[in-house]
Structures are given as C-alpha cells and as structure tokens.
Design a protein around this motif. Structure first.
Motif, PDB file in Angstrom:
ATOM      1  N   LEU A 137       7.975   5.256   3.830  1.00 61.66           N
ATOM      2  CA  LEU A 137       7.009   6.273   4.268  1.00 61.66           C
ATOM      3  C   LEU A 137       7.702   7.598   4.577  1.00 61.66           C
ATOM      4  N   SER A 138       8.890   7.532   5.183  1.00 58.89           N
ATOM      5  CA  SER A 138       9.629   8.760   5.490  1.00 58.89           C
ATOM      6  C   SER A 138      10.051   9.479   4.222  1.00 58.89           C
ATOM      7  N   ASP A 139      10.517   8.730   3.226  1.00 58.85           N
ATOM      8  CA  ASP A 139      10.915   9.351   1.961  1.00 58.85           C
ATOM      9  C   ASP A 139       9.708   9.959   1.248  1.00 58.85           C
ATOM     10  N   THR A 140       8.564   9.266   1.300  1.00 56.54           N
ATOM     11  CA  THR A 140       7.346   9.790   0.682  1.00 56.54           C
ATOM     12  C   THR A 140       6.914  11.089   1.356  1.00 56.54           C
ATOM     13  N   MET A 141       6.998  11.120   2.684  1.00 52.10           N
ATOM     14  CA  MET A 141       6.659  12.347   3.408  1.00 52.10           C
ATOM     15  C   MET A 141       7.610  13.477   3.047  1.00 52.10           C
ATOM     16  N   GLY A 142       8.898  13.180   2.967  1.00 52.13           N
ATOM     17  CA  GLY A 142       9.892  14.208   2.692  1.00 52.13           C
ATOM     18  C   GLY A 142       9.734  14.869   1.339  1.00 52.13           C
ATOM     19  N   ARG A 143       9.250  14.116   0.343  1.00 53.08           N
ATOM     20  CA  ARG A 143       9.138  14.700  -0.994  1.00 53.08           C
ATOM     21  C   ARG A 143       7.736  15.165  -1.336  1.00 53.08           C
ATOM     22  N   SER A 144       6.776  15.000  -0.443  1.00 50.92           N
ATOM     23  CA  SER A 144       5.399  15.383  -0.775  1.00 50.92           C
ATOM     24  C   SER A 144       4.776  16.386   0.191  1.00 50.92           C
ATOM     25  N   MET A 145       5.240  16.445   1.437  1.00 43.04           N
ATOM     26  CA  MET A 145       4.570  17.279   2.427  1.00 43.04           C
ATOM     27  C   MET A 145       4.926  18.758   2.315  1.00 43.04           C
ATOM     28  N   PHE A 146       6.125  19.074   1.815  1.00 43.13           N
ATOM     29  CA  PHE A 146       6.576  20.468   1.795  1.00 43.13           C
ATOM     30  C   PHE A 146       6.921  20.920   0.379  1.00 43.13           C
ATOM     31  N   GLN A 147       6.144  20.491  -0.587  1.00 42.42           N
ATOM     32  CA  GLN A 147       6.416  20.860  -1.973  1.00 42.42           C
ATOM     33  C   GLN A 147       6.380  22.380  -2.158  1.00 42.42           C
ATOM     34  N   PRO A 148       7.260  22.939  -3.024  1.00 37.88           N
ATOM     35  CA  PRO A 148       8.218  22.242  -3.893  1.00 37.88           C
ATOM     36  C   PRO A 148       9.542  21.905  -3.216  1.00 37.88           C
ATOM     37  N   ILE A 149       9.662  22.176  -1.906  1.00 32.62           N
ATOM     38  CA  ILE A 149      10.889  21.833  -1.179  1.00 32.62           C
ATOM     39  C   ILE A 149      10.874  20.340  -0.850  1.00 32.62           C
ATOM     40  N   GLU A 150      12.024  19.712  -1.003  1.00 36.51           N
ATOM     41  CA  GLU A 150      12.134  18.292  -0.686  1.00 36.51           C
ATOM     42  C   GLU A 150      13.051  18.111   0.520  1.00 36.51           C
ATOM     43  N   ILE A 151      12.547  17.456   1.560  1.00 36.12           N
ATOM     44  CA  ILE A 151      13.312  17.225   2.786  1.00 36.12           C
ATOM     45  C   ILE A 151      14.028  15.882   2.680  1.00 36.12           C
ATOM     46  N   PRO A 152      15.356  15.830   2.894  1.00 32.80           N
ATOM     47  CA  PRO A 152      16.062  14.543   2.855  1.00 32.80           C
ATOM     48  C   PRO A 152      15.463  13.541   3.824  1.00 32.80           C
ATOM     49  N   VAL A 153      15.405  12.296   3.400  1.00 30.97           N
ATOM     50  CA  VAL A 153      14.755  11.256   4.200  1.00 30.97           C
ATOM     51  C   VAL A 153      15.459  11.053   5.547  1.00 30.97           C
ATOM     52  N   GLY A 154      16.787  11.292   5.592  1.00 35.90           N
ATOM     53  CA  GLY A 154      17.506  11.143   6.852  1.00 35.90           C
ATOM     54  C   GLY A 154      17.016  12.107   7.914  1.00 35.90           C
ATOM     55  N   ILE A 155      16.640  13.323   7.495  1.00 38.35           N
ATOM     56  CA  ILE A 155      16.109  14.310   8.439  1.00 38.35           C
ATOM     57  C   ILE A 155      14.717  13.906   8.898  1.00 38.35           C
ATOM     58  N   VAL A 156      13.888  13.433   7.961  1.00 31.00           N
ATOM     59  CA  VAL A 156      12.520  13.027   8.309  1.00 31.00           C
ATOM     60  C   VAL A 156      12.538  11.877   9.302  1.00 31.00           C
ATOM     61  N   ILE A 157      13.349  10.852   9.025  1.00 31.77           N
ATOM     62  CA  ILE A 157      13.370   9.684   9.914  1.00 31.77           C
ATOM     63  C   ILE A 157      13.949  10.058  11.272  1.00 31.77           C
ATOM     64  N   ALA A 211       0.832  -1.206   0.000  1.00 31.00           N
ATOM     65  CA  ALA A 211       0.000   0.000   0.000  1.00 31.00           C
ATOM     66  C   ALA A 211       0.866   1.254   0.000  1.00 31.00           C
ATOM     67  N   ALA A 212       1.975   1.215   0.750  1.00 29.75           N
ATOM     68  CA  ALA A 212       2.889   2.362   0.786  1.00 29.75           C
ATOM     69  C   ALA A 212       3.547   2.588  -0.571  1.00 29.75           C
ATOM     70  N   VAL A 213       3.829   1.505  -1.304  1.00 26.92           N
ATOM     71  CA  VAL A 213       4.397   1.633  -2.653  1.00 26.92           C
ATOM     72  C   VAL A 213       3.421   2.352  -3.572  1.00 26.92           C
ATOM     73  N   LEU A 214       2.145   1.953  -3.519  1.00 27.71           N
ATOM     74  CA  LEU A 214       1.125   2.615  -4.347  1.00 27.71           C
ATOM     75  C   LEU A 214       0.984   4.091  -3.976  1.00 27.71           C
ATOM     76  N   LEU A 215       0.998   4.366  -2.668  1.00 26.38           N
ATOM     77  CA  LEU A 215       0.918   5.756  -2.217  1.00 26.38           C
ATOM     78  C   LEU A 215       2.108   6.560  -2.709  1.00 26.38           C
ATOM     79  N   SER A 216       3.297   5.974  -2.630  1.00 30.11           N
ATOM     80  CA  SER A 216       4.511   6.687  -3.027  1.00 30.11           C
ATOM     81  C   SER A 216       4.578   6.902  -4.533  1.00 30.11           C
ATOM     82  N   LEU A 217       4.044   5.958  -5.312  1.00 31.78           N
ATOM     83  CA  LEU A 217       4.037   6.120  -6.760  1.00 31.78           C
ATOM     84  C   LEU A 217       3.245   7.351  -7.187  1.00 31.78           C
TER      85      LEU A 217
END
Length: 332
Positions: A296-316, A20-26
């Motif tokens: 999920l962390s990578d998906t949040m990092g690239r979708s929650m603060f568009q157009p800014i992308e937060i590195p996944v290491g910071i999100v996790i 489900a997370a893969v579909l969400l991230s796609l």
C-alpha cells in the motif's frame, strides 16, 4: 471461544485485503489501465496491449513489495522477541545501515561485478548485516550471558556510525551515482524486474520456514531466561540461531529494496492487537501485515503525487513514525 474464532479469521481477512491491494496496485500509476484490460492481460498475456506494463513492470514490483514486506516484518517480530524489547526492528538495531554500507562498498569497489549484481548484492548485504550482529552480540555479552537490552543501545550507535560512513562515501561519488545511491538508501522499489524477484526468493524460501518452526521456542524465551532453561531450552544457542536467521532475512530484503524502515517495528505490533502474542499465529499474521503495509505504501508513493514518484521508504516512514512515537510513549 468467540475470540479464538476471530483470531483464526484474521489471516483470511488480511489475505483478502492483500489480494484487493494487488488489484488496486495493478491499476495505479502513470498509465491507468481499465480492470477489464488488467484481467485480459493476466489471462492472455500474449494478446493484451497492456501486458508489457502489467507483467514486466508493475507485477514484479508488486511481488517484490510483498516479499520485502513479509521478510522485514517477520525479521522484526523475531528481533523483538529475542531482544525482549518491543521497539526493536532491523532499522533501529543497525542492520539496515550495515547491509546498506556493504552494498555501497560493492557498488563502489567492485564495478566489474555489476553485471551480476543481482547475485552478489544480497550476499554483500547479508555480510554487512551479519557483521553488525556479530559486533552487537559481543558488545551485549556480560559475564558470559547475552543481555538483550544492550542490543538495542548498541544497535542505535552502530546505525549512526554506518550511516555516517555511507554519507562520507556518497560525498565522493559522481552526481548520477549519488542520486542512484540516495534513492536506494531512502528505500526504493523502483525499476525492479523479475530477476530481482528470483534473486530474493531462494533466501525467503529457506529462512522463513526455518523461523516458523521456532514459534514454540520464541514463546518460551518470552517467559525469561531462567524459566526457559528450566524447560529445557538451550537459550544461548537458540538466540544465536534466531538472530542470524532474522538478520539474514532482513539483509536479503534490504539488498533489493534499500533502507526501508519501520515495517519490522509496526507490523508485529499491529498483528499482536489482532491475534495476541502466541507466535504460531503471530508470525503468519505479521508477515501478511508487513506485505500489505509495504504494498500500500509503494502504491501511494507512485500514484498520489504523479508524475513525481516518492520512494516507498519515505512513505512508510511518514506513516509509521507517529505510531513509533506512540509506542515509545507507552514504554516510558
């Protein structure tokens, strides 16, 4: 009996959540694509207009997030058992910093090899991680025996030292190179492609099966050194094999994902809450949990603060740091 059935059900539930997370991230990112178009692109990549975005940009990134999460989580699970410390993970033990320093040396001193960086970068990262492990192993030996508590203390010091060296090296870089290195050190799965997935897969296909065969050994090691020796376990030899394999696994993941922390710490603890401490089930559940968390962390990092992308290491880190403090509180 009911608990046993529930534990067997957990991997399947996590697998369903991962799909489900893969579909969400796609469908997450700067360009929103309808799910009908996503399915069409996957079934008929030559016909769909969105195939380039999905198959060449998002899908390799998703797979790399899952693979790195799986590898880092399993490495953390092994390190917690070998060091006999529930707060151990590749980042806290200094493996992330050692691997990052080696990759930074590679990027700085061998510019002619950048064309083949996908091949050489994991090798340099592995060398850096294994160097840290060798120093820690020597530091932790007391009277001919490995003292696991010293591994954690030495790892904290090694992490601080290598992090300082990386900052010193970065201060002499050009601004563009420094920005690239800074994002890599923060933990970033941006700009990945199929070549990086192919570079990481061989290491995972070798190291993960090897570690999964050690589940019974890990269970015996948790009983204590004297008990393990009495049951016929060659404790020092098995610890060396497990340490080297876990470090190599974490370093290969770090080479393509950057300095992502806390996955190896949090995922095993969450898995234990669901399936207990027997490693034959704990390790697969830990891997699924790690892949799900990082995706999920990578998906949040690239979708929650568009157009800014937060590195996944910071999100996790933001998500997992409170849990780490909670675990630390429980240990004291």
């Amino acid at each position: 009996m009911k608990n046993k059935r529930r534990r067997k059900l957990v991997p399947w539930l996590l697998l369903a959540a991962l799909m489900a997370a893969v579909l969400l991230s796609l469908n997450s990112g700067y360009a929103a694509i309808p799910y009908s178009q996503v399915v069409l692109s996957l079934l008929h990549p030559e016909d769909a207009e969105a195939s380039v975005v999905l198959l060449q940009i998002r899908l390799p990134r998703i797979l790399l997030s899952i693979l790195c999460g799986v590898g880092l989580a399993l490495s953390g699970c092994i390190l917690q058992a070998v060091t006999e410390n529930p707060l151990a993970d590749p980042g806290i033990l200094g493996i992330n910093a050692g691997a990052g320093f080696a990759v930074m040396l590679f990027l700085t001193l061998f510019p002619s090899l950048h064309v083949s960086s996908v091949f050489y970068q994991p090798m340099f990262a592995m060398a850096g991680g294994l160097l840290v492990t060798a120093v820690l192993y020597i530091f932790s030996k007391r009277n001919g025996k490995l003292r696991p508590p010293y591994l954690l203390l030495g790892g904290i010091g090694m992490s601080a030292g290598f992090s300082a060296l990386m900052l010193i090296m970065a201060s002499d870089m050009e601004n563009s190179s420094y920005q690239l290195v800074a994002r890599w050190l923060a933990g970033n799965i941006w700009g990945t492609g199929w070549h990086q997935v192919k570079a990481l897969l061989p290491y995972l296909l070798i190291l993960i099966p090897l570690l999964l065969t050690k589940s019974k050994i890990l269970d015996l090691l948790l009983l204590g050194e004297d008990t393990s020796l009495g049951l016929g376990v060659r404790v020092e030899r098995e610890r060396r094999i497990l340490l080297i394999s876990a470090v190599a696994l974490a370093s290969s993941c770090i080479s393509v994902s950057g300095g992502i922390g806390f996955v190896g710490l949090v995922a095993p603890h969450m898995a234990r809450k669901f399936v207990g401490g027997r490693h034959h089930l704990l390790m697969p559940v830990t891997m699924l949990m790690g892949g799900l968390l990082l995706l999920l962390s990578d998906t949040m990092g690239r979708s929650m603060f568009q157009p800014i992308e937060i590195p996944v290491g910071i999100v996790i880190s933001v998500l997992a740091a409170p849990y780490f403090l909670y675990l630390l509180r429980r240990q004291t």
